[in-house]
Scaffold this active site. Sequence first.
Site, mmCIF file in Angstrom:
data_model
loop_
_atom_site.group_PDB
_atom_site.id
_atom_site.type_symbol
_atom_site.label_atom_id
_atom_site.label_comp_id
_atom_site.label_asym_id
_atom_site.label_seq_id
_atom_site.Cartn_x
_atom_site.Cartn_y
_atom_site.Cartn_z
ATOM 1 N N LYS A 1 0.822 -1.299 0.001
ATOM 2 C CA LYS A 1 0.050 0.086 -0.051
ATOM 3 C C LYS A 1 0.993 1.345 -0.078
ATOM 4 O O LYS A 1 1.775 1.310 0.616
ATOM 5 C CB LYS A 1 -0.837 0.078 1.329
ATOM 6 C CG LYS A 1 -1.878 1.011 1.316
ATOM 7 C CD LYS A 1 -2.955 1.002 0.361
ATOM 8 C CE LYS A 1 -3.855 2.273 0.233
ATOM 9 N NZ LYS A 1 -3.323 2.908 -0.861
ATOM 10 N N GLN B 1 7.373 4.056 3.799
ATOM 11 C CA GLN B 1 5.784 3.487 3.876
ATOM 12 C C GLN B 1 5.907 2.065 4.704
ATOM 13 O O GLN B 1 4.832 1.965 5.437
ATOM 14 C CB GLN B 1 5.475 3.198 2.460
ATOM 15 C CG GLN B 1 3.959 3.279 2.192
ATOM 16 C CD GLN B 1 3.502 4.777 2.203
ATOM 17 O OE1 GLN B 1 4.047 5.465 1.561
ATOM 18 N NE2 GLN B 1 2.414 5.028 3.102
ATOM 19 N N LYS C 1 5.656 3.242 8.424
ATOM 20 C CA LYS C 1 4.455 4.209 8.460
ATOM 21 C C LYS C 1 3.165 3.306 8.633
ATOM 22 O O LYS C 1 2.156 3.794 9.356
ATOM 23 C CB LYS C 1 4.310 5.248 7.354
ATOM 24 C CG LYS C 1 3.270 6.327 7.384
ATOM 25 C CD LYS C 1 2.818 6.948 6.061
ATOM 26 C CE LYS C 1 4.252 7.504 5.692
ATOM 27 N NZ LYS C 1 4.027 8.438 4.324
ATOM 28 N N LYS D 1 5.384 1.755 -2.976
ATOM 29 C CA LYS D 1 5.252 3.069 -3.666
ATOM 30 C C LYS D 1 5.502 2.916 -5.279
ATOM 31 O O LYS D 1 6.327 1.923 -5.513
ATOM 32 C CB LYS D 1 6.131 3.911 -3.006
ATOM 33 C CG LYS D 1 6.410 5.395 -3.021
ATOM 34 C CD LYS D 1 5.062 5.957 -2.177
ATOM 35 C CE LYS D 1 4.699 7.436 -2.271
ATOM 36 N NZ LYS D 1 4.058 7.722 -1.015
ATOM 37 N N GLY E 1 -2.724 8.423 -4.173
ATOM 38 C CA GLY E 1 -1.964 9.721 -4.576
ATOM 39 C C GLY E 1 -0.882 9.848 -3.942
ATOM 40 O O GLY E 1 -0.502 9.451 -2.881
ATOM 41 N N ASP E 2 -0.002 10.800 -4.555
ATOM 42 C CA ASP E 2 1.032 11.494 -3.786
ATOM 43 C C ASP E 2 1.582 12.605 -4.553
ATOM 44 O O ASP E 2 0.588 13.371 -5.328
ATOM 45 C CB ASP E 2 2.516 10.571 -3.742
ATOM 46 C CG ASP E 2 3.564 10.943 -2.915
ATOM 47 O OD1 ASP E 2 3.519 10.780 -1.428
ATOM 48 O OD2 ASP E 2 4.431 11.573 -3.326
ATOM 49 N N ASN F 1 -2.075 19.073 -1.660
ATOM 50 C CA ASN F 1 -3.218 18.347 -1.033
ATOM 51 C C ASN F 1 -2.779 18.425 0.634
ATOM 52 O O ASN F 1 -3.827 18.490 1.387
ATOM 53 C CB ASN F 1 -3.209 16.819 -1.390
ATOM 54 C CG ASN F 1 -4.327 16.152 -0.638
ATOM 55 O OD1 ASN F 1 -3.858 15.153 0.210
ATOM 56 N ND2 ASN F 1 -5.582 16.192 -0.856
ATOM 57 N N SER G 1 -6.806 5.794 3.847
ATOM 58 C CA SER G 1 -6.939 4.826 2.674
ATOM 59 C C SER G 1 -7.163 3.378 2.971
ATOM 60 O O SER G 1 -7.933 2.749 2.329
ATOM 61 C CB SER G 1 -5.244 4.800 2.020
ATOM 62 O OG SER G 1 -5.103 5.654 0.888
#
Length: 447
Positions: free
Chosen positions: A92, A113, A116, A128, A167-168, A242, A379
Amino acid sequence: MFKSSYLNELMERVIARNPHEPEFHQAVREVLESLEPVVEQSPEYVTSGVLERLVEPERIIKFRVPWTTDDGKVVVNRGFRIQFNSAIGPYKGGLRFHPSVYEGIIKFLGFEQIFKNSLTGLPIGGGKGGSDFDPKGKSDSEVMRFCQSYMTELFKYVGADVDVPAGDIGVGAREIGYLYGQYKRITNLYEGVLTGKGLTYGGSLGRKQATGYGLCYFTQAMLEAKGSSFDGKTVVISGSGNVAIYACEKATTLGAKVIAMSDSNGYIVDNNGIDLDAIKEIKEVKRQRIKEYITTHPTATYTEGCSGIWTVKCDIALPCATQNEINEESAKALVKNGVSAVSEGANMPSTPEAIAVFREAGVLFGPAKAANAGGVATSALEMTQNSERLSWTFEEVDAKLHTIMINIYNNASSAAERYGMPGNLVAGANIAGFLKVADAMLAQGVV
Ligand code: NDP
Ligand code: 2IT
């Protein structure tokens, strides 16, 4: 240099195997530094090869993305997806479309990630992806053709229970829509393969706000532990995308005054407090540059260049643009002007030297992995809603996000204390994130 010769050798191996990828080396070094006391106490993480396996992605996917401009020219970009670790759940993590993207950037982001996602307490592994494609200045049709081409290759490797991108930088609602449409068309599957989807086709209320709001919830918990709060504080936020926009919205709701924001060209200062509706109109609707703000707000100022934003005097700084945007010099400027807290909305926005400056000055520091985890956590809530084919209200999602961010603060804070580094949330977040993944890896054997 580490005290442990094992960690020194491991770090050297990472550098030798991943040459010319300084961002990845930086991310790995920081985590290994935090883990030094853990491997001392628990040698099984060394003997089982957990650390060697953690620093090597499970799979790297790299592909050609050809597409055609509006005037018929063929352009070839590079696409990436790095499936880093699936010990605690399907891969993810976001997709970044920016000209600076290369394998090392995606590797650093994918590595971060893992920890996190573990900190969120939800069952998601780390991944990613992205491309060196630049959506800036492209027409909607060009962005659509690029996204369709990108997904025409990526669809082979993703799926609701396999790998779920989002998104990023450079990937927002528009890009997610085009990517989703193409995935559905090719696979004939209507499933939660992406998050950050529009609300009419499976998106979650609150996902758009989640990273920025979550950053403020985390920061609030960190401030409250020291008897402080956002109320009456001045805040500087870098970026105007964002994360920055919704950090500005929540910080303002919590009683702070946001006085500066930026984009990659320059920054604005508005001592009356940023007019966020104007920023949303400029950035979200018109996709213009932030300097447009001063045409409607003549008392505000605009300065070219990004790093100057850290010379603006503030109580709280929220870097929400990109990696290594606060260096040692910027950190010293913030400290000199009396900053009391720095909390990271972007991924790895502070260099190691900057973090050392904050630590020495006793500045409260919220590291990215913990502070910006609200986006991916929400998410995961979107994935849950997709699986059960239900939609939760904004209030339900926001309440869960708030609880998750408070739990992340408490877990990072107590892990830091347990390993003899009270108040060091960098170490605490790395350790707490690591332990869950490492224990899952131990239980699953050498895979
Ligand atoms: P956006 O694309 O929406 O916004 C990015 C903002 O940062 C823009 O204002 C952009 O300016 C600026 N920026 C980007 N690259 C640079 C650069 N090289 N130098 C200076 N400014 C730059 O992205 P997001 O808001 O989604 O992401 C911002 C950060 O937050 C990233 O580090 C991302 O990894 C991280 N993050 C995002 C999450 C999410 O849910 N979206 C979740 C967790 C972390 P310009 O428009 O001029 O390019
Ligand atoms: O860095 C990040 O956590 C994100 N870009 C969000 C990832 C996600 O899957 O929502």
